[in-house]
Design a protein around this motif. Sequence first.
Motif, PDB file in Angstrom:
ATOM      1  N   GLU A  86       3.819   3.478  -9.714  1.00 30.17           N
ATOM      2  CA  GLU A  86       2.753   3.226  -8.745  1.00 30.17           C
ATOM      3  C   GLU A  86       1.395   3.018  -9.419  1.00 30.17           C
ATOM      4  O   GLU A  86       0.559   2.259  -8.919  1.00 30.17           O
ATOM      5  CB  GLU A  86       2.659   4.374  -7.732  1.00 30.17           C
ATOM      6  N   LEU A  87       1.168   3.663 -10.560  1.00 28.97           N
ATOM      7  CA  LEU A  87      -0.107   3.509 -11.256  1.00 28.97           C
ATOM      8  C   LEU A  87      -0.206   2.130 -11.915  1.00 28.97           C
ATOM      9  O   LEU A  87      -1.269   1.498 -11.893  1.00 28.97           O
ATOM     10  CB  LEU A  87      -0.275   4.610 -12.304  1.00 28.97           C
ATOM     11  N   ILE A  88       0.902   1.679 -12.485  1.00 25.11           N
ATOM     12  CA  ILE A  88       0.928   0.345 -13.083  1.00 25.11           C
ATOM     13  C   ILE A  88       0.693  -0.718 -12.012  1.00 25.11           C
ATOM     14  O   ILE A  88      -0.107  -1.644 -12.179  1.00 25.11           O
ATOM     15  CB  ILE A  88       2.266   0.084 -13.794  1.00 25.11           C
ATOM     16  N   GLU A  89       1.381  -0.559 -10.889  1.00 25.71           N
ATOM     17  CA  GLU A  89       1.242  -1.534  -9.804  1.00 25.71           C
ATOM     18  C   GLU A  89      -0.166  -1.529  -9.223  1.00 25.71           C
ATOM     19  O   GLU A  89      -0.704  -2.579  -8.851  1.00 25.71           O
ATOM     20  CB  GLU A  89       2.268  -1.234  -8.697  1.00 25.71           C
ATOM     21  N   ALA A  90      -0.783  -0.367  -9.135  1.00 26.17           N
ATOM     22  CA  ALA A  90      -2.149  -0.272  -8.604  1.00 26.17           C
ATOM     23  C   ALA A  90      -3.128  -0.997  -9.516  1.00 26.17           C
ATOM     24  O   ALA A  90      -4.056  -1.661  -9.043  1.00 26.17           O
ATOM     25  CB  ALA A  90      -2.544   1.196  -8.450  1.00 26.17           C
ATOM     26  N   LEU A  91      -2.951  -0.871 -10.829  1.00 23.51           N
ATOM     27  CA  LEU A  91      -3.807  -1.593 -11.766  1.00 23.51           C
ATOM     28  C   LEU A  91      -3.644  -3.104 -11.606  1.00 23.51           C
ATOM     29  O   LEU A  91      -4.636  -3.846 -11.573  1.00 23.51           O
ATOM     30  CB  LEU A  91      -3.469  -1.194 -13.205  1.00 23.51           C
ATOM     31  N   LYS A  92      -2.410  -3.564 -11.498  1.00 16.94           N
ATOM     32  CA  LYS A  92      -2.146  -4.997 -11.387  1.00 16.94           C
ATOM     33  C   LYS A  92      -2.701  -5.578 -10.078  1.00 16.94           C
ATOM     34  O   LYS A  92      -3.119  -6.730 -10.044  1.00 16.94           O
ATOM     35  CB  LYS A  92      -0.637  -5.251 -11.467  1.00 16.94           C
ATOM     36  N   ARG A  93      -2.756  -4.759  -9.065  1.00 22.50           N
ATOM     37  CA  ARG A  93      -3.261  -5.210  -7.753  1.00 22.50           C
ATOM     38  C   ARG A  93      -4.767  -5.425  -7.778  1.00 22.50           C
ATOM     39  O   ARG A  93      -5.297  -6.204  -7.003  1.00 22.50           O
ATOM     40  CB  ARG A  93      -2.860  -4.186  -6.695  1.00 22.50           C
ATOM     41  N   ARG A  94      -5.453  -4.677  -8.634  1.00 19.93           N
ATOM     42  CA  ARG A  94      -6.909  -4.790  -8.821  1.00 19.93           C
ATOM     43  C   ARG A  94      -7.691  -4.565  -7.528  1.00 19.93           C
ATOM     44  O   ARG A  94      -8.712  -5.228  -7.279  1.00 19.93           O
ATOM     45  CB  ARG A  94      -7.270  -6.138  -9.444  1.00 19.93           C
ATOM     46  N   ASP A  95      -7.237  -3.623  -6.762  1.00 20.60           N
ATOM     47  CA  ASP A  95      -7.945  -3.195  -5.552  1.00 20.60           C
ATOM     48  C   ASP A  95      -8.483  -1.791  -5.834  1.00 20.60           C
ATOM     49  O   ASP A  95      -7.712  -0.826  -5.835  1.00 20.60           O
ATOM     50  CB  ASP A  95      -6.984  -3.180  -4.360  1.00 20.60           C
ATOM     51  N   PRO A  96      -9.796  -1.627  -6.074  1.00 22.12           N
ATOM     52  CA  PRO A  96     -10.345  -0.328  -6.473  1.00 22.12           C
ATOM     53  C   PRO A  96     -10.061   0.798  -5.473  1.00 22.12           C
ATOM     54  O   PRO A  96      -9.712   1.908  -5.887  1.00 22.12           O
ATOM     55  CB  PRO A  96     -11.846  -0.598  -6.593  1.00 22.12           C
ATOM     56  N   ASP A  97     -10.200   0.524  -4.174  1.00 29.73           N
ATOM     57  CA  ASP A  97      -9.967   1.565  -3.171  1.00 29.73           C
ATOM     58  C   ASP A  97      -8.512   2.025  -3.185  1.00 29.73           C
ATOM     59  O   ASP A  97      -8.220   3.232  -3.161  1.00 29.73           O
ATOM     60  CB  ASP A  97     -10.332   1.054  -1.767  1.00 29.73           C
ATOM     61  N   HIS A  98      -7.623   1.055  -3.211  1.00 30.38           N
ATOM     62  CA  HIS A  98      -6.191   1.386  -3.239  1.00 30.38           C
ATOM     63  C   HIS A  98      -5.832   2.150  -4.509  1.00 30.38           C
ATOM     64  O   HIS A  98      -5.076   3.132  -4.467  1.00 30.38           O
ATOM     65  CB  HIS A  98      -5.365   0.103  -3.141  1.00 30.38           C
ATOM     66  N   ALA A  99      -6.377   1.715  -5.633  1.00 28.93           N
ATOM     67  CA  ALA A  99      -6.055   2.345  -6.911  1.00 28.93           C
ATOM     68  C   ALA A  99      -6.526   3.794  -6.929  1.00 28.93           C
ATOM     69  O   ALA A  99      -5.792   4.688  -7.380  1.00 28.93           O
ATOM     70  CB  ALA A  99      -6.691   1.564  -8.053  1.00 28.93           C
ATOM     71  N   GLU A 100      -7.745   4.048  -6.477  1.00 23.82           N
ATOM     72  CA  GLU A 100      -8.258   5.417  -6.483  1.00 23.82           C
ATOM     73  C   GLU A 100      -7.432   6.316  -5.577  1.00 23.82           C
ATOM     74  O   GLU A 100      -7.082   7.449  -5.955  1.00 23.82           O
ATOM     75  CB  GLU A 100      -9.719   5.441  -6.042  1.00 23.82           C
ATOM     76  N   GLU A 101      -7.088   5.838  -4.394  1.00 20.10           N
ATOM     77  CA  GLU A 101      -6.271   6.643  -3.477  1.00 20.10           C
ATOM     78  C   GLU A 101      -4.898   6.908  -4.076  1.00 20.10           C
ATOM     79  O   GLU A 101      -4.367   8.029  -3.977  1.00 20.10           O
ATOM     80  CB  GLU A 101      -6.124   5.936  -2.126  1.00 20.10           C
ATOM     81  N   THR A 102      -4.311   5.907  -4.730  1.00 18.60           N
ATOM     82  CA  THR A 102      -3.002   6.065  -5.352  1.00 18.60           C
ATOM     83  C   THR A 102      -3.036   7.141  -6.431  1.00 18.60           C
ATOM     84  O   THR A 102      -2.154   8.006  -6.508  1.00 18.60           O
ATOM     85  CB  THR A 102      -2.531   4.731  -5.963  1.00 18.60           C
ATOM     86  N   MET A 103      -4.063   7.099  -7.277  1.00 21.11           N
ATOM     87  CA  MET A 103      -4.170   8.088  -8.346  1.00 21.11           C
ATOM     88  C   MET A 103      -4.377   9.492  -7.792  1.00 21.11           C
ATOM     89  O   MET A 103      -3.745  10.460  -8.249  1.00 21.11           O
ATOM     90  CB  MET A 103      -5.328   7.734  -9.276  1.00 21.11           C
ATOM     91  N   ARG A 104      -5.248   9.622  -6.805  1.00 24.63           N
ATOM     92  CA  ARG A 104      -5.528  10.953  -6.280  1.00 24.63           C
ATOM     93  C   ARG A 104      -4.302  11.541  -5.583  1.00 24.63           C
ATOM     94  O   ARG A 104      -4.039  12.740  -5.675  1.00 24.63           O
ATOM     95  CB  ARG A 104      -6.743  10.908  -5.359  1.00 24.63           C
ATOM     96  N   ARG A 105      -3.538  10.690  -4.883  1.00 25.68           N
ATOM     97  CA  ARG A 105      -2.285  11.164  -4.278  1.00 25.68           C
ATOM     98  C   ARG A 105      -1.281  11.542  -5.360  1.00 25.68           C
ATOM     99  O   ARG A 105      -0.529  12.516  -5.224  1.00 25.68           O
ATOM    100  CB  ARG A 105      -1.685  10.088  -3.365  1.00 25.68           C
TER     101      ARG A 105
END
Length: 235
Positions: free
Chosen positions: A188-207
Amino acid sequence: MDRPNTTPLIIQKQNISEELVKYIKQQIIGGELNPGDRIVETKLARELGVSQTPVREAIRHLHGEGIITIVPNKGPMVRTLDMKDVFEIYSVRSMLEGLAIRLATRNATDEQIAELESFYEQMKRKLHDDSVKFLLHDSSHIHRTIIEMSNHTRLISMYQSISFQISLVNRLLGTKSTKRKEVDEHLELIEALKRRDPDHAEETMRRHIFRSYREFVQLNEQKEQPVEYDEKLWL
């Protein structure tokens, strides 16, 4: 077994106490020293062929970092983390790493993300390597790389200041985690980086980090009550 090399360091005369600090930390992360274990200064000095003076200096330094505690009538011992310690470590991680991946989605180059994805693919291949017992080191590498990708000097420095405590908690939890789980949960962290959506990435990491905290609590729920278990605090 996939864990840090704990071979005794070559002690340099000009910085003996610094090398001893590194050595003791390696012993703790590698499992040779565990929370609650005594550190006998005379024994350590004899084993490493040094005087007790730099050993005492190293102990003082580790005590200042909160890694060693001095117990009356017992001497220095590896500090045992209570649930308040664990909550503080995970909650700080959530803030720092959430910001880090948010910045990384903007600052990391396509090449950097592709390199991390390649590392993840190598991590996946270890699922079928029976000589690798844990993937804790690989998981930690992914997190450290995202911190570096933030290109935020002060954030990186703050993370480094608590990196040993993070490693210790990871060690305590990581040996309970399966390789499959480590691989699945870091995709999920790799996919969040590739998506390049800051809001989504931060929420993904915190979860992601809250989930690790929740797992740690569940493993220790019969010993202590968690300090804070409200998911809203983390997200």
